[in-house]
Design an enzyme around this catalytic site. Structure first.
Site, PDB file in Angstrom:
ATOM      1  CG  ASP A   7      34.045  27.693  69.257  1.00  0.00           C
ATOM      2  OD1 ASP A   7      34.421  28.777  69.234  1.00  0.00           O
ATOM      3  OD2 ASP A   7      33.273  27.025  68.594  1.00  0.00           O
ATOM      4  CD  GLU A  76      36.260  30.973  67.970  1.00  0.00           C
ATOM      5  OE1 GLU A  76      36.397  30.582  67.155  1.00  0.00           O
ATOM      6  OE2 GLU A  76      35.356  31.645  68.462  1.00  0.00           O
ATOM      7  CG  ASP A 148      29.389  24.807  68.685  1.00  0.00           C
ATOM      8  OD1 ASP A 148      29.749  25.859  67.852  1.00  0.00           O
ATOM      9  OD2 ASP A 148      28.134  24.433  68.688  1.00  0.00           O
TER      10      ASP A 148
END
Length: 177
Positions: A7, A76, A148
């Protein structure tokens, strides 16, 4: 199979390595399980210049790859942001993480944030706390991971789900970028 999932962000990049554990052939109807081998957040100080942050992201992702030997990488996808400056900065962080994986010959797959949330929580508008709670439950963690890192864990599970023919098609079939 092991997946490195990321991410990306300039100051707080979430990462995880998730492993698929095959179902027990001795138990009829058993399903695969998943285990988080590692997860965390690469934190870059506010005073560190962007170029220094990118080096740190690349180096720390490289270290995770060297230690856990994942086979593929899931990241992502690009999200819509109001500011072009923010988009460029996030793209640079994403590029540093992808570079580390590509240097190790790994295929890299991307997943849209809403699709990841849909796959692991059941709704694409889930908030970060819901994602973190589900990661703790689905991966049998003893603590709730930082947001996160939880997002990175969710991306890893989403990759496994997207490539599992026995699951409903919440995600499109993974295609390397």
């Amino acid at each position: 199979m092991r997946v490195l999932s990321i991410d990306p962000a300039l100051r707080n990049t979430g990462y995880a390595v998730v492993e698929r554990i095959a179902p027990d052939p001795k138990i009829r109807g058993s399903k695969p399980d998943f285990k988080a081998l590692t997860y965390g957040v690469i934190k870059n100080a506010p005073k560190l210049r962007q170029s220094g942050c990118l080096v740190q992201i690349r180096e720390q992702i490289k270290d995770v790859i060297d230690e856990f030997s994942p086979e593929v990488c899931a990241v992502e996808g690009v999200i819509f942001v109001q500011s072009y400056k923010t988009a460029i900065t996030m793209g640079a962080a994403r590029g540093a993480a992808i570079l580390a994986a590509a240097e190790h010959g790994m295929e890299v797959f991307e997943y849209a944030p809403k699709r990841v949330k849909q796959a692991v929580v059941g709704r694409g508008s889930a908030d970060k706390q819901q994602v973190a709670f589900m990661m703790r439950a689905l991966l049998h963690l003893t603590e709730t991971p930082p947001h996160d890192a939880a997002d990175a864990l969710a991306i890893g599970l989403a990759h496994f789900y997207a490539n599992d023919p026995t699951r409903p098609a919440v995600l499109d079939k993974a295609v390397p970028i």
